[in-house]
Each structure stands twice: as structure tokens, then as C-alpha cells.
Design a protein around this motif. Structure first.
Motif, PDB file in Angstrom:
ATOM      1  N   GLN A  27     -24.211   1.844  35.052  1.00  0.00           N
ATOM      2  CA  GLN A  27     -24.639   2.095  34.087  1.00  0.00           C
ATOM      3  C   GLN A  27     -25.603   2.495  33.656  1.00  0.00           C
ATOM      4  OE1 GLN A  27     -24.555  -2.515  34.166  1.00  0.00           O
ATOM      5  NE2 GLN A  27     -22.617  -2.609  33.679  1.00  0.00           N
ATOM      6  N   ILE A  28     -27.210   2.115  34.777  1.00  0.00           N
ATOM      7  CA  ILE A  28     -28.450   2.596  34.640  1.00  0.00           C
ATOM      8  C   ILE A  28     -28.229   4.380  33.622  1.00  0.00           C
ATOM      9  CG2 ILE A  28     -30.759   3.379  35.986  1.00  0.00           C
ATOM     10  CD1 ILE A  28     -30.574   0.362  35.848  1.00  0.00           C
ATOM     11  N   VAL A  29     -27.739   4.980  34.553  1.00  0.00           N
ATOM     12  CA  VAL A  29     -27.053   6.122  33.660  1.00  0.00           C
ATOM     13  C   VAL A  29     -26.725   6.018  32.975  1.00  0.00           C
ATOM     14  CG1 VAL A  29     -25.477   8.932  34.091  1.00  0.00           C
ATOM     15  CG2 VAL A  29     -26.729   7.402  36.827  1.00  0.00           C
ATOM     16  N   ASP A  30     -25.847   6.065  32.745  1.00  0.00           N
ATOM     17  CA  ASP A  30     -25.518   5.567  31.323  1.00  0.00           C
ATOM     18  C   ASP A  30     -26.489   5.421  30.108  1.00  0.00           C
ATOM     19  OD1 ASP A  30     -23.015   5.565  32.580  1.00  0.00           O
ATOM     20  OD2 ASP A  30     -22.150   4.106  30.761  1.00  0.00           O
ATOM     21  N   LYS A  31     -26.648   4.739  30.602  1.00  0.00           N
ATOM     22  CA  LYS A  31     -28.462   4.031  29.702  1.00  0.00           C
ATOM     23  C   LYS A  31     -29.385   5.109  29.128  1.00  0.00           C
ATOM     24  CE  LYS A  31     -32.014   0.217  30.136  1.00  0.00           C
ATOM     25  NZ  LYS A  31     -32.107  -0.943  30.592  1.00  0.00           N
ATOM     26  N   VAL A  32     -30.254   6.188  30.815  1.00  0.00           N
ATOM     27  CA  VAL A  32     -30.798   7.636  30.679  1.00  0.00           C
ATOM     28  C   VAL A  32     -29.962   8.382  29.666  1.00  0.00           C
ATOM     29  CG1 VAL A  32     -31.860   8.860  31.703  1.00  0.00           C
ATOM     30  CG2 VAL A  32     -32.098   6.325  33.317  1.00  0.00           C
ATOM     31  N   MET A  33     -29.222   8.929  30.194  1.00  0.00           N
ATOM     32  CA  MET A  33     -27.732   9.458  28.910  1.00  0.00           C
ATOM     33  C   MET A  33     -28.266   9.366  27.324  1.00  0.00           C
ATOM     34  SD  MET A  33     -27.863  11.767  30.978  1.00  0.00           S
ATOM     35  CE  MET A  33     -27.091  13.273  29.587  1.00  0.00           C
ATOM     36  N   GLY A  34     -27.838   7.790  27.704  1.00  0.00           N
ATOM     37  CA  GLY A  34     -28.188   7.467  25.844  1.00  0.00           C
ATOM     38  C   GLY A  34     -29.605   7.426  24.912  1.00  0.00           C
ATOM     39  N   LYS A  35     -30.735   7.234  25.725  1.00  0.00           N
ATOM     40  CA  LYS A  35     -31.671   7.099  25.519  1.00  0.00           C
ATOM     41  C   LYS A  35     -32.331   8.766  25.580  1.00  0.00           C
ATOM     42  CE  LYS A  35     -33.601   2.723  27.132  1.00  0.00           C
ATOM     43  NZ  LYS A  35     -34.778   2.011  26.318  1.00  0.00           N
ATOM     44  N   VAL A  75     -30.377  16.851  36.595  1.00  0.00           N
ATOM     45  CA  VAL A  75     -30.394  15.627  37.888  1.00  0.00           C
ATOM     46  C   VAL A  75     -31.471  15.683  37.502  1.00  0.00           C
ATOM     47  CG1 VAL A  75     -28.909  15.119  39.524  1.00  0.00           C
ATOM     48  CG2 VAL A  75     -27.691  15.862  38.411  1.00  0.00           C
ATOM     49  N   HIS A  76     -31.713  15.478  38.183  1.00  0.00           N
ATOM     50  CA  HIS A  76     -33.054  15.098  38.749  1.00  0.00           C
ATOM     51  C   HIS A  76     -34.035  14.525  37.816  1.00  0.00           C
ATOM     52  CE1 HIS A  76     -32.804  16.183  43.251  1.00  0.00           C
ATOM     53  NE2 HIS A  76     -32.077  17.149  42.294  1.00  0.00           N
ATOM     54  N   GLU A  77     -34.237  14.623  36.590  1.00  0.00           N
ATOM     55  CA  GLU A  77     -34.631  13.878  35.221  1.00  0.00           C
ATOM     56  C   GLU A  77     -34.011  12.586  35.406  1.00  0.00           C
ATOM     57  OE1 GLU A  77     -36.570  17.402  32.698  1.00  0.00           O
ATOM     58  OE2 GLU A  77     -34.658  17.238  32.748  1.00  0.00           O
ATOM     59  N   ILE A  78     -32.757  12.643  35.567  1.00  0.00           N
ATOM     60  CA  ILE A  78     -31.710  11.637  35.203  1.00  0.00           C
ATOM     61  C   ILE A  78     -32.000  10.301  36.369  1.00  0.00           C
ATOM     62  CG2 ILE A  78     -29.365  10.529  35.076  1.00  0.00           C
ATOM     63  CD1 ILE A  78     -28.845  13.722  33.741  1.00  0.00           C
ATOM     64  N   LEU A  79     -31.944  11.240  37.483  1.00  0.00           N
ATOM     65  CA  LEU A  79     -32.597  10.304  39.098  1.00  0.00           C
ATOM     66  C   LEU A  79     -34.179   9.289  38.194  1.00  0.00           C
ATOM     67  CD1 LEU A  79     -31.970   9.495  41.292  1.00  0.00           C
ATOM     68  CD2 LEU A  79     -33.091  10.885  42.823  1.00  0.00           C
ATOM     69  N   ALA A  80     -34.865  10.728  38.036  1.00  0.00           N
ATOM     70  CA  ALA A  80     -36.436   9.677  38.065  1.00  0.00           C
ATOM     71  C   ALA A  80     -36.367   9.033  36.770  1.00  0.00           C
ATOM     72  CB  ALA A  80     -37.199  10.673  37.697  1.00  0.00           C
ATOM     73  N   GLY A  81     -35.587   9.509  35.985  1.00  0.00           N
ATOM     74  CA  GLY A  81     -36.027   7.883  34.382  1.00  0.00           C
ATOM     75  C   GLY A  81     -34.892   7.031  34.824  1.00  0.00           C
ATOM     76  N   GLU A 115     -26.097  16.106  28.856  1.00  0.00           N
ATOM     77  CA  GLU A 115     -25.947  15.770  27.083  1.00  0.00           C
ATOM     78  C   GLU A 115     -25.168  14.720  26.755  1.00  0.00           C
ATOM     79  OE1 GLU A 115     -27.061  18.844  24.490  1.00  0.00           O
ATOM     80  OE2 GLU A 115     -24.861  19.953  24.258  1.00  0.00           O
ATOM     81  N   ILE A 116     -25.778  14.604  26.157  1.00  0.00           N
ATOM     82  CA  ILE A 116     -24.456  13.365  25.258  1.00  0.00           C
ATOM     83  C   ILE A 116     -22.902  13.927  24.544  1.00  0.00           C
ATOM     84  CG2 ILE A 116     -23.566  11.285  23.674  1.00  0.00           C
ATOM     85  CD1 ILE A 116     -25.070  10.475  25.743  1.00  0.00           C
ATOM     86  N   ALA A 117     -21.550  14.125  24.800  1.00  0.00           N
ATOM     87  CA  ALA A 117     -20.914  15.941  24.530  1.00  0.00           C
ATOM     88  C   ALA A 117     -20.732  14.805  22.526  1.00  0.00           C
ATOM     89  CB  ALA A 117     -19.654  14.731  24.612  1.00  0.00           C
ATOM     90  N   LYS A 118     -21.267  16.149  21.959  1.00  0.00           N
ATOM     91  CA  LYS A 118     -21.769  16.217  20.514  1.00  0.00           C
ATOM     92  C   LYS A 118     -20.947  17.300  19.822  1.00  0.00           C
ATOM     93  CE  LYS A 118     -24.815  15.110  20.657  1.00  0.00           C
ATOM     94  NZ  LYS A 118     -26.391  14.799  20.984  1.00  0.00           N
ATOM     95  N   GLN A 119     -20.700  17.813  18.688  1.00  0.00           N
ATOM     96  CA  GLN A 119     -20.028  18.807  18.182  1.00  0.00           C
ATOM     97  C   GLN A 119     -20.648  20.218  18.694  1.00  0.00           C
ATOM     98  OE1 GLN A 119     -20.104  18.091  13.761  1.00  0.00           O
ATOM     99  NE2 GLN A 119     -21.971  18.754  13.535  1.00  0.00           N
TER     100      GLN A 119
END
Ligand SMILES: [Zn+2]
Ligand SMILES: [Zn+2]
Length: 122
Positions: free
Chosen positions: A10-18, A25-31, A70-74
Motif C-alpha cells: 500500500q505504501i508503494v501505491d501511495k508513493v506512486m499516487g502522490k 525504484v530508489h526514489e520510490i523506496l526513499a519516499g 509513473e501512473i499509466a496515462k495516455q
């Protein structure tokens, strides 16, 4: 153990969402560690792979760089700052791009990265 893993995902989802730009990967881990100091790199990788498989996030590949997510988008493109190494999303595309294709060729996709200095670095 199961509950702990769920929390980590859930934390990974949260970081990606924000996220306001594609993250490594390392930025996501740090976040994620800001919310959950015990968050592990293997969990981040597993969850990112799962989210890519389900199509919720997509990989941003820039030659010579580690993958970013990144979050999938067009369809859109990216700008890479050569000073801070951050990558930013650019909106939309240019229709004229297909005019570069020689007669008789059939383009199926393209990938454009602009390089320069971001606002903070310029
Ligand atoms: Zn910069
Ligand atoms: Zn395009």
C-alpha cells in the motif's frame, strides 16, 4: 507477515499516487521509507512489477538511465533535466511528428525525450 506485506504494498501505491514526476525504484523506496522505515527494496520491486502487469503504472525508459515508473496515462513525452537528473512529464504530442517518416515507411510508435534544465536548475 501477510498483513505486513500488504501494508508495504500500500505504501508503494501511495508513493506512486502522490508522485508529480516519474520516479526510479530508489526514489520510490526513499519516499516509502518516510511512511514505513522497514520498507524493503525487494518489496518495492515486486509491487512495481505487479502494478506494471495490471497496467496501473507504466515504465519510462530513457537510454542510459535506470527505469522510472509513473501512473499509466495516455500518450505523452518526457523532459529530462541534465543537472538534477529528474524526469518530468510533458503533455500531449505533436501530430507533425509523423511527417518525418519517409515515404513507404509505416511508423508504429515513437518515443521522445527533451533534455535541458528544469525550472529549479535553469
Ligand atoms: Zn533540474
Ligand atoms: Zn508522441
Amino acid at each position: 507477515m501477510q498483513a505486513r506485506n500488504t501494508r508495504q504494498k500500500q505504501i508503494v501505491d501511495k508513493v506512486m499516487g502522490k508522485a508529480t514526476r516519474p520516479l526510479t525504484v530508489h526514489e520510490i523506496l526513499a519516499g516509502g521509507k518516510k511512511f514505513l522505515p522497514s520498507l524493503g527494496l525487494a518489496t518495492v520491486y515486486r509491487e512495481l512489477n505487479r502494478l506494471v502487469e495490471t497496467g496501473e503504472i507504466q515504465t519510462v525508459t530513457i537510454p542510459g538511465d535506470p527505469p522510472r515508473y509513473e501512473i499509466a496515462k495516455q500518450h505523452h513525452h518526457h523532459f529530462k533535466c541534465t543537472k538534477c537528473d529528474n524526469v518530468y512529464e510533458l503533455e500531449g504530442c505533436l501530430k507533425e511528428i509523423t511527417k518525418l517518416v519517409p515515404k513507404g515507411f509505416k511508423a508504429e510508435s515513437h518515443d521522445i525525450t527533451l533534455y535541458g534544465l528544469c525550472r529549479a536548475c535553469a
